[in-house]
Design an enzyme around this catalytic site. Structure first.
Site, short mmCIF file in Angstrom:
data_model
loop_
_atom_site.label_atom_id
_atom_site.label_comp_id
_atom_site.label_asym_id
_atom_site.label_seq_id
_atom_site.Cartn_x
_atom_site.Cartn_y
_atom_site.Cartn_z
N CYS A 82 37.51 47.66 42.12
CA CYS A 82 38.23 48.11 40.92
C CYS A 82 39.74 47.97 41.12
CB CYS A 82 37.88 49.56 40.62
SG CYS A 82 38.70 50.20 39.14
N LYS B 23 30.47 45.56 46.06
CA LYS B 23 31.25 44.58 45.31
C LYS B 23 32.71 44.72 45.72
CE LYS B 23 32.54 43.04 40.68
NZ LYS B 23 32.51 43.31 39.23
N GLY C 147 33.34 36.26 38.55
CA GLY C 147 34.64 35.80 38.05
C GLY C 147 34.51 34.54 37.23
#
Length: 382
Positions: A111, A153, A215
């Site tokens: 994040c 992640k 992405g």
């Protein structure tokens, strides 16, 4: 032109197998139970809940627990945890397994939001290699008795001068993680510019556990290219599916080596909006569900011929009857705007001028991150 691919064997995360190697990225205010079901109705994949704080779960924070809602049709419950304290992360993971029947726990170390990174969380945390290992060890140990796989992640690093992905991959593997997902941007980049897929391939070469790429997967062909170019075991899809839950039907067909579904007409998109509103209403009531739908309107209608007045009216809809009346004014025969294919969706913005970090954070990469704080509900949802 569509890329051809032999049928993919799917994604295996420990005891969990997903027929289509696609993961829905947690997105704040978007990937609630209604949206997850809407996407799952289109095609197979792993659909992850919005990011939840570990401390919020442990302390039974009302806001956090309200987010832990699952649709009755969700056969595989997947939750992404945010945490900076190994003890809280371990306890939260155990609660998710024991009390919520979760089948997959993902840990967020990617994040880029300043309110998260300034406390050493999200994409800032992997800089502290010791702390990262402690958190992963705690989560894996808590989930092991329930045979629940843990994944993580992350991003390339804090910025170009402080890359963390290779160390993060090594630590994830040593801690017993079932996989790692890598977003090809740094925290500094946030969602600006283009994702760099090359490091995803580097991580694939480094590790024995599966690596997922994230992405700039805007279309199914992007997903196939990413897998072909990097050797990734699968892809994580975030902004590309905003206003396009049917993207998962394309992805399922692409990875199965099957013909792609036709692009939806405006009428079919309108039907999807109506279904979305119904599902939202089922979990939060009709009025609140229609209010929640408003944020999705511009994504659904992007590129379609729908006048400004109608778009504004849809963005203030209050009930299903009003929604039906407005949707009836759309030209159902209007074809999908092919000019929008492959274009970015959702937030983009500019790179951060400076990543918000705790004081002295970069001085010791091997530290445990002492002093990092985690509020119970502040970061739930991202």
């Amino acid at each position: 032109m569509s890329t051809a691919l032999a049928p993919h064997p799917g994604l295996t995360l420990g005891p969990l197998h997903v027929d289509t190697p696609v993961v829905l990225a947690p997105m704040a205010g978007v990937t609630n139970a209604a949206y997850r079901r809407l996407c799952a109705e289109q095609g197979a994949g792993l659909y992850v809940c919005e990011m939840i704080t570990s401390r919020g779960i442990v302390e039974r924070d009302d806001h956090t627990l309200r987010m832990l809602v699952f649709d009755e049709a969700e056969t595989t419950r997947s939750v992404q945890l945010y945490g900076t304290d190994p003890t809280y992360v371990g306890k939260a993971a155990e609660i998710l397994c024991a009390e919520y029947g979760v089948a997959h726990v993902d840990l967020n170390f990617g994040c880029p939001v300043p309110k998260v990174t300034r406390k050493g969380g999200g994409g800032a945390l992997p800089w502290k290699r010791g702390l990262l290992g402690e958190i992963l060890d705690a989560a894996v140990a808590a989930c092991a008795p329930y045979d629940v796989p843990v994944t993580m992640k992350t991003r390339l690093g804090i910025d170009a001068d402080h890359l963390t992905y290779r160390d993060a991959g090594r630590i994830a593997q040593e801690s017993g993680c079932a996989a790692i997902a890598l977003h090809g941007r740094t925290v500094e980049q946030a969602y600006a510019g283009e994702a760099d897929w090359a490091p995803i391939g580097e991580l694939v070469a480094d590790l024995d556990i599966p690596v997922l790429g994230n992405g700039d997967v805007w279309e199914a062909d992007d997903a196939l290219r990413m897998v072909e170019q990097t050797g990734a075991a699968g892809v994580v899809v975030g902004r590309g599916c905003l206003g396009r839950p049917w993207l998962f039907a394309d992805l399922a067909a692409a990875f199965a080596g099957a013909p792609r579904p036709a692009l939806p007409t405006l009428g079919e998109v309108a039907d999807m909006m109506r279904r979305h509103a119904e599902l939202l209403g089922a979990i939060m009531g009709e009025t609140r569900g229609c209010v929640e739908l408003r944020k999705h309107v511009s994504w659904y209608l992007k590129g379609f011929p729908a006048g400004g007045d109608l778009r504004r009216a849809l963005a203030t809809v209050e009930d299903l009857a009003g929604l039906d009346a407005l949707l009836a004014r759309l030209d159902r025969s209007a074809p999908y705007p092919v000019s929008e294919l492959g274009s970015p969706r959702g937030r983009q913005g500019s790179p951060r001028r400076r990543v918000a970090l705790p004081e002295g954070w970069l001085e010791d990469a091997d530290g445990s991150g002492t002093g990092v704080s985690e509020d119970a509900a502040e970061a739930s949802g991202g």
